[in-house]
Design an enzyme around this catalytic site. Structure first.
Site, short mmCIF file in Angstrom:
data_model
loop_
_atom_site.label_atom_id
_atom_site.label_comp_id
_atom_site.label_asym_id
_atom_site.label_seq_id
_atom_site.Cartn_x
_atom_site.Cartn_y
_atom_site.Cartn_z
N SER A 139 0.83 -1.20 0.00
CA SER A 139 0.00 0.00 0.00
C SER A 139 0.87 1.25 0.00
CB SER A 139 -0.90 0.01 1.24
OG SER A 139 -1.61 1.23 1.35
N TYR A 149 -0.93 -0.10 10.39
CA TYR A 149 -1.13 -0.49 8.99
C TYR A 149 0.04 -0.02 8.13
CZ TYR A 149 -3.53 -1.51 4.62
OH TYR A 149 -3.87 -2.03 3.38
#
Length: 255
Positions: A139, A149
């Site tokens: 990502s 994350y």
């Protein structure tokens, strides 16, 4: 018939990878936790595209089940030519939350430990055969500082680049796919508020996967779709980290 193994194959990005690879004539090994959904997806793709499908139900938070998938990647019986390491989920807890590890531990299990185990198993098996392609879904978040994350996805990108170094000259390539905001149910399921995001930051999942497969087959190591996100990643590598942390704080406060 080339064969691809896809984790998290029943929804979102994983399901789109399955559909596009099936349309190109690839046999598929679909991996996910839900046996019924796996069977439905396999039957749908087989009927629509006339390809072979195999289902492998596995919870990638369980090391024993991860090992089962790794063994499938290593076998020379109906060998795997492409690994799409896609399974994952959002982590929206604050690092200072008392129960942060309840959220972070499963993320580490699925998106770090399992990704590492499967990518390295695939790399070993493919190296023996002299060819293969590995795509790890990472990502753009891995280039900024948005909690656990970001930390997880930074690892995935670094792992992919490190594998690329070791695999140089082997006939096997690795690609880290680093999208920004993708139109799937991912953000709703993760409890992430996206209502304030402008349209241009989004990419449709079919466009994302089309670009990703093109980069995968060209051996691109870090694949970032869309010009605006490519520019974002370049900026994160050029700007001082203090600026990146400031921007990250602004993004986090808007959620």
């Amino acid at each position: 018939m080339p064969r691809a193994l896809i984790t998290g194959a029943t929804s979102g990005i994983g399901a789109e990878f399955a559909a596009q690879l099936a349309a190109k004539g690839h046999a598929l090994v679909l991996v996910a936790r839900n046996t019924d959904r796996l069977a439905e997806k396999a039957a749908e793709l087989s009927d629509r595209y006339g390809i072979e499908t195999e289902v492998l139900a596995a919870d990638l938070a369980d090391p024993t089940q991860v090992q089962t998938v790794a063994e499938r990647l290593l076998t020379n019986d109906d060998p795997i030519d492409i690994l799409i390491n896609n399974a994952g989920f959002g982590v929206h807890a604050r690092l200072l939350d008392p129960d942060v590890m309840d959220n972070v531990t499963p993320a580490i299990d699925v998106m770090i430990t399992a990704v590492t185990a499967l990518a390295t198993a695939a790399a070993r098996g493919m190296t023996e055969r002299g060819s293969g392609r590995i795509l790890n879904v990472s990502s753009v978040a891995g280039f900024v500082a948005l909690g656990a994350y970001s930390a997880v996805k930074a690892y995935v990108t670094a792992l992919t680049e490190s594998l690329a170094v070791e695999l140089r000259g082997s006939g096997v390539t690795t690609t880290a796919l680093c999208p920004g905001w993708v139109r799937t149910e991912f953000h709703t399921r993760a409890g992430i508020n996206t209502t304030k995001l402008p349209g241009p930051v989004w990419i449709d999942v079919d466009q994302l996967v089309t670009e990703a497969l093109s980069d995968l087959h060209r051996g691109v190591v870090v694949s970032v779709p869309r010009p605006q996100w490519k520019a974002t990643v370049i900026a994160t590598r050029l700007l001082p980290r203090g600026v990146i942390r400031w921007v990250s704080a602004k993004i986090k406060s808007s959620r």
